[in-house]
Write a protein that holds these residues in place. Structure first.
Motif, PDB file in Angstrom:
ATOM      1  N   ARG A   1       0.355  -1.547  -0.208  1.00 51.58           N
ATOM      2  CA  ARG A   1      -0.161   0.421   0.075  1.00 51.58           C
ATOM      3  C   ARG A   1       0.525   1.059   0.308  1.00 51.58           C
TER       4      ARG A   1
ATOM      5  N   ASN B   1     -14.797   3.353   1.494  1.00 51.21           N
ATOM      6  CA  ASN B   1     -14.024   2.007   1.616  1.00 51.21           C
ATOM      7  C   ASN B   1     -13.848   1.240   0.251  1.00 51.21           C
ATOM      8  N   PRO B   2     -15.375   1.487  -0.502  1.00 48.06           N
ATOM      9  CA  PRO B   2     -14.610   1.026  -1.516  1.00 48.06           C
ATOM     10  C   PRO B   2     -13.275   0.720  -2.135  1.00 48.06           C
TER      11      PRO B   2
ATOM     12  N   MET C   1     -10.407   1.858  -0.366  1.00 47.02           N
ATOM     13  CA  MET C   1      -9.810   1.666   0.416  1.00 47.02           C
ATOM     14  C   MET C   1      -9.142   0.304  -0.135  1.00 47.02           C
ATOM     15  N   MET C   2     -10.513  -0.718  -0.145  1.00 45.03           N
ATOM     16  CA  MET C   2     -10.322  -1.949  -0.387  1.00 45.03           C
ATOM     17  C   MET C   2      -9.459  -2.739  -1.836  1.00 45.03           C
ATOM     18  N   LYS C   3      -9.019  -0.986  -2.688  1.00 44.36           N
ATOM     19  CA  LYS C   3      -9.152  -1.529  -4.159  1.00 44.36           C
ATOM     20  C   LYS C   3      -7.478  -0.927  -4.417  1.00 44.36           C
TER      21      LYS C   3
ATOM     22  N   ASN D   1      -4.443  -2.321  -2.617  1.00 45.47           N
ATOM     23  CA  ASN D   1      -3.186  -2.555  -2.406  1.00 45.47           C
ATOM     24  C   ASN D   1      -2.564  -2.574  -3.808  1.00 45.47           C
TER      25      ASN D   1
ATOM     26  N   ALA E   1      -4.864   3.708   5.409  1.00 47.08           N
ATOM     27  CA  ALA E   1      -4.762   2.771   4.033  1.00 47.08           C
ATOM     28  C   ALA E   1      -4.088   3.097   3.067  1.00 47.08           C
TER      29      ALA E   1
END
Length: 377
Positions: A72, A116-117, A119-121, A123, A143
């Motif tokens: 990240r 949130n979406p 943050m999930m992507k 990496n 994040a």
């Protein structure tokens, strides 16, 4: 001068060619070699000068030499003032990187949508395009990390500061490693921008691209004053009542292009979208059908549509106005070619009126504004 003369690898030059970019703009000729040499760069240039590709191309070149990012930690950060520009810059990255051997992961992050979406992507992101507020939100939630940042781009710096982001920019800069490359673009050299330049850049190459006085060819132009919610119905009315075929419609974003395409098809008007989210095969097929006359409407963003060259294109519609007068001239200049007649139509909301006046002043030509309230549709 060709892109192959600027120090870019054959694979990237091939990708540029497949994206239908031909010869580099003046700012690209100066900026690309300097950025490849890891110099700081200061560019004073208006929207429409080609500045986005002038930093994206050398950044993509440098990423090709690096290992795949599995963390990240963000190596390249591009800060922009608005969500619209964030989406456009990220679209440029995807258009150019599609054919590169080393896959590049890019993301545009901005406020107004759930964090949130995003943050999930995050990496493995190589290039992060961000508005200042959302970037700080992501940092506050751990994040992402900027500890290993190698390249910082601040695009439209004057607008970033005019929108009141000075404190956010100061906070972001305080979190960056000192040893990095800095690239700054601005349309103006206001005092606030000059102070930021002194703080940010080290012995930069300075590029000053004067805006061109461009007058479009004698294309028939018209404009309709219409509310935002009535734009779609008005466009459908104009196409159907005028029996228009081969209509190139411009929107300002990928989302708007997709939404408009869906509504046109739902109402019996054959349309396809043409933008950076589409595969190269999808864009090629859409363009083939459009040029061949079997597709009635092509809905495109400015960036993807740069390579569209149709000699006898009869209609261009500005469903949304572009950000600069130069982009407007580029759009309408796609019709009225090769001695054929062409018509350019713009749909103008009350909020657009001032910007449209600026465009007309730049063109040195005034366009009658028709009140769509008097049209039955």
């Amino acid at each position: 001068m060709k892109f192959s003369d600027l120090g870019l690898s054959p694979k990237l030059v091939e990708a540029i060619d497949k994206a239908n970019y031909e010869n580099p703009y003046p700012i690209q000729i100066e900026a690309i070699p300097a950025i490849l040499q890891k110099r700081d760069v200061l560019g004073i240039a208006q929207t429409g000068s080609g500045k986005t590709a002038s930093y994206i191309l050398p950044i993509l070149e440098s990423i090709q030499q690096k290992d795949i990012n599995k963390s990240r930690s963000i190596p390249v950060l591009i800060i922009v003032p608005t969500r619209e520009l964030a989406a456009q810059v990220e679209e440029v990255i995807r258009i150019f990187s599609e054919y590169l051997p080393r896959k590049v992961k890019s993301m545009a992050v901005f406020g107004g949508v759930s964090i949130n979406p995003q943050m999930m992507k995050l990496n493995g992101t190589d290039i992060l395009v961000a508005t200042p507020g959302r970037l700080l939100d992501l940092l506050s939630k751990n994040a992402i990390s900027l500890a290993d940042l190698s390249t910082l781009v601040l695009d439209e710096a004057d607008k970033v500061l005019n929108l009141g982001f000075k404190e956010e920019i100061d906070e972001i800069l305080s979190r960056l490693p000192k040893d990095r490359q800095n690239i700054l673009f601005s349309a103006t050299m206001e005092d606030s921008v000059a102070l930021l330049i002194d703080k940010l850049l080290k012995n930069p190459l300075k590029i000053d691209i004067k805006s061109e006085e461009v007058t479009p060819d004698l294309i028939s132009q018209s404009a309709y004053l219409v509310s935002q919610e009535r734009k779609g119905p008005l466009l459908r009315h104009l196409i159907q009542e005028g029996d228009w075929n081969q209509v190139l419609v411009f929107t300002s974003s990928i989302r708007a292009a997709d939404n408009l395409t869906a509504k046109l098809n739902k109402n019996g008007i054959q349309a396809m979208a043409f933008h950076g989210d589409k595969s190269q095969g999808g864009r090629t097929e859409a363009l083939k059908q459009f040029k061949g006359g079997t597709l009635r409407v092509l809905v495109a963003t400015d960036l993807a549509a740069r390579g569209i060259d149709i000699k006898f294109l009869p209609y261009v519609v500005n469903f949304e106005l572009p950000r600069s007068p130069k982009d407007y001239i580029h759009r309408i200049g796609r019709t009225g070619r090769a001695g054929s007649e062409g018509e350019a139509i713009s749909l103008i909301t009350e909020e657009d009126r001032h910007h449209f006046k600026v465009i007309q002043k730049k063109m040195k030509r005034w366009v009658e504004l028709i009140d769509s309230g008097n049209i039955d549709f």
